[in-house]
Motif scaffolding. Structure first.
Motif, short mmCIF file in Angstrom:
data_model
loop_
_atom_site.label_atom_id
_atom_site.label_comp_id
_atom_site.label_asym_id
_atom_site.label_seq_id
_atom_site.Cartn_x
_atom_site.Cartn_y
_atom_site.Cartn_z
N MET A 8 43.04 -42.66 -11.94
CA MET A 8 43.06 -43.92 -11.18
C MET A 8 42.11 -43.86 -10.00
SD MET A 8 45.36 -46.10 -12.46
CE MET A 8 45.90 -47.13 -11.09
N ILE A 9 41.42 -44.95 -9.76
CA ILE A 9 40.58 -45.06 -8.57
C ILE A 9 41.01 -46.26 -7.76
CG2 ILE A 9 38.58 -43.95 -9.66
CD1 ILE A 9 37.35 -46.80 -9.93
N SER A 10 40.72 -46.20 -6.46
CA SER A 10 41.04 -47.33 -5.59
C SER A 10 39.83 -47.78 -4.79
CB SER A 10 42.17 -46.94 -4.62
OG SER A 10 41.78 -45.82 -3.83
N GLN A 11 38.70 -47.09 -4.96
CA GLN A 11 37.52 -47.39 -4.15
C GLN A 11 36.25 -47.16 -4.96
OE1 GLN A 11 37.07 -46.30 0.28
NE2 GLN A 11 36.29 -44.52 -0.79
N VAL A 12 35.27 -48.04 -4.77
CA VAL A 12 33.96 -47.88 -5.39
C VAL A 12 32.91 -47.96 -4.30
CG1 VAL A 12 32.31 -48.73 -7.09
CG2 VAL A 12 34.77 -48.97 -7.52
N MET A 13 32.03 -46.96 -4.27
CA MET A 13 30.94 -46.92 -3.31
C MET A 13 29.63 -47.23 -4.03
SD MET A 13 31.91 -43.76 -0.79
CE MET A 13 33.34 -43.93 0.31
N PHE A 14 28.95 -48.26 -3.58
CA PHE A 14 27.73 -48.72 -4.23
C PHE A 14 26.48 -48.34 -3.45
CE2 PHE A 14 30.66 -51.63 -6.33
CZ PHE A 14 30.11 -51.73 -7.61
N ASP A 15 25.49 -47.85 -4.16
CA ASP A 15 24.12 -47.83 -3.66
C ASP A 15 23.63 -49.28 -3.64
OD1 ASP A 15 21.40 -46.75 -3.19
OD2 ASP A 15 21.05 -47.49 -5.22
N MET A 16 22.56 -49.53 -2.88
CA MET A 16 22.05 -50.90 -2.82
C MET A 16 20.75 -51.08 -3.60
SD MET A 16 21.17 -53.34 0.49
CE MET A 16 19.68 -52.45 0.97
N THR A 51 19.64 -43.95 -9.35
CA THR A 51 18.62 -42.90 -9.37
C THR A 51 19.23 -41.51 -9.47
OG1 THR A 51 18.60 -42.67 -6.96
CG2 THR A 51 17.08 -44.29 -7.93
N VAL A 52 18.36 -40.58 -9.85
CA VAL A 52 18.78 -39.18 -9.94
C VAL A 52 19.22 -38.66 -8.58
CG1 VAL A 52 17.99 -36.85 -10.45
CG2 VAL A 52 17.32 -38.73 -11.96
N ILE A 53 18.44 -38.96 -7.52
CA ILE A 53 18.81 -38.42 -6.21
C ILE A 53 20.10 -39.05 -5.68
CG2 ILE A 53 16.44 -37.81 -5.63
CD1 ILE A 53 16.41 -40.17 -3.68
N GLY A 54 20.35 -40.30 -6.04
CA GLY A 54 21.61 -40.92 -5.64
C GLY A 54 22.80 -40.25 -6.29
N VAL A 55 22.68 -39.98 -7.58
CA VAL A 55 23.74 -39.27 -8.30
C VAL A 55 23.94 -37.88 -7.71
CG1 VAL A 55 24.35 -38.21 -10.52
CG2 VAL A 55 23.49 -40.57 -10.44
N GLN A 56 22.86 -37.20 -7.39
CA GLN A 56 22.96 -35.88 -6.79
C GLN A 56 23.73 -35.93 -5.48
OE1 GLN A 56 18.82 -34.81 -6.53
NE2 GLN A 56 18.78 -33.86 -8.56
N ALA A 57 23.45 -36.92 -4.66
CA ALA A 57 24.14 -37.06 -3.37
C ALA A 57 25.63 -37.28 -3.55
CB ALA A 57 23.53 -38.21 -2.58
N ALA A 58 25.98 -38.17 -4.47
CA ALA A 58 27.40 -38.47 -4.71
C ALA A 58 28.13 -37.25 -5.25
CB ALA A 58 27.51 -39.64 -5.68
N ARG A 59 27.53 -36.57 -6.21
CA ARG A 59 28.19 -35.40 -6.80
C ARG A 59 28.35 -34.28 -5.78
NH1 ARG A 59 31.32 -35.72 -10.52
NH2 ARG A 59 30.66 -33.94 -11.76
N ALA A 60 27.34 -34.11 -4.91
CA ALA A 60 27.42 -33.07 -3.89
C ALA A 60 28.52 -33.37 -2.87
CB ALA A 60 26.07 -32.93 -3.18
N ALA A 61 28.88 -34.65 -2.75
CA ALA A 61 29.97 -35.05 -1.85
C ALA A 61 31.33 -35.00 -2.54
CB ALA A 61 29.72 -36.45 -1.31
N GLY A 62 31.35 -34.57 -3.79
CA GLY A 62 32.62 -34.44 -4.51
C GLY A 62 33.09 -35.70 -5.20
N ALA A 87 20.26 -39.35 -15.04
CA ALA A 87 20.63 -38.22 -14.18
C ALA A 87 21.53 -37.25 -14.93
CB ALA A 87 21.36 -38.73 -12.94
N PRO A 88 21.11 -36.00 -15.07
CA PRO A 88 21.93 -35.02 -15.81
C PRO A 88 23.33 -34.85 -15.23
CG PRO A 88 19.72 -34.16 -15.42
CD PRO A 88 19.84 -35.41 -14.60
N GLY A 89 23.46 -35.01 -13.90
CA GLY A 89 24.75 -34.78 -13.27
C GLY A 89 25.68 -35.97 -13.25
N ALA A 90 25.29 -37.09 -13.82
CA ALA A 90 26.13 -38.29 -13.78
C ALA A 90 27.43 -38.09 -14.55
CB ALA A 90 25.38 -39.49 -14.33
N THR A 91 28.51 -38.59 -14.02
CA THR A 91 29.78 -38.56 -14.74
C THR A 91 29.70 -39.42 -15.99
OG1 THR A 91 30.89 -38.36 -12.59
CG2 THR A 91 32.27 -38.93 -14.50
#
Length: 212
Positions: free
Chosen positions: A1-9, A167-178, A191-195
């Motif tokens: 379950m999720i309760s929040q979505v964070m969007f890039d612009m 973008t790849v760098i956006g996915v990297q940032a999100a994944r690095a933040a957990g 992006a290879p690291g995308a969920t």
């Protein structure tokens, strides 16, 4: 379950990257370096030293400051003239997620003034409970922006949050933040690291609502 979505612009909710490709080509031509919009695709999804190096390769070191300034000025001119900038389905997606009770947050490497201008022009400003811009924080792929957003008052924890990026760098940032990261693939590489990866915002809505 999720309760929040964070969007890039940029590139995710706002179709600014195509505007910048057009502006880059015009700015370069005005500076005596004729190029087509597609020549500037390597700039999509870049930041910091990498972006500077690629701009230098395209227009020359001496012309980079004028090139960058003119590109932004052209984009702002077109936005203020009323050029449509919202990505197809952006408003519908945000409305749908709000209906599902999800908290919506914007996390962008753009500065505050530019962000407000673009969101207002696209009619998307009022969907967000919070907006986090690069002011005072490193740009993506550094995870600082996402870490700040998750730690902000009223924010849901990382485990209950998904980031939506293009973008790849956006996915990297999100994944690095957990965070889990959903990539809406467009002009940048998958992006290879995308969920997960989707082709458009309608598919993003289906994926997110399944988790809500």
């Amino acid at each position: 379950m999720i309760s929040q979505v964070m969007f890039d612009m940029d590139g995710t909710l706002i179709d600014s990257e195509r505007l910048f490709l057009k502006a880059n080509a015009q700015a370069a031509t005005e500076l005596g370096v004729p190029r087509a919009p597609r020549d500037f695709l390597p700039l999509v999804g870049t930041a910091g030293a990498d972006g500077l190096a690629k701009m230098t390769a395209l227009v020359g070191a001496a012309k980079v400051p004028a090139f960058a300034e003119r590109s932004v000025a052209l984009v702002m001119q077109w936005v203020q003239a009323g050029v449509p900038i919202a990505r197809p389905g952006a408003a519908a997606l945000l409305q749908r997620l709000q209906t599902h009770g999800l908290r919506l947050v914007l996390v962008t490497s753009s500065d505050a003034a530019y962000t407000q201008t673009m969101l207002t022009a696209a009619g998307l400003r009022d969907y967000f409970a919070a907006i986090h811009t690069r002011d005072g924080a490193p740009e993506k792929p550094d995870p600082a922006l996402y870490l700040r957003a998750v730690a902000a008052p009223g924010a849901a924890p990382a485990a209950a949050t998904v980031a939506v990026e293009d973008t790849v760098i956006g996915v990297q940032a999100a994944r690095a933040a957990g965070l889990r990261a959903l990539q809406v693939v467009d002009l940048d590489a998958p992006a290879p690291g995308a969920t997960a990866r989707v082709k458009n915002l309608a598919e993003a809505g289906d994926w997110l609502c399944d988790l809500a």
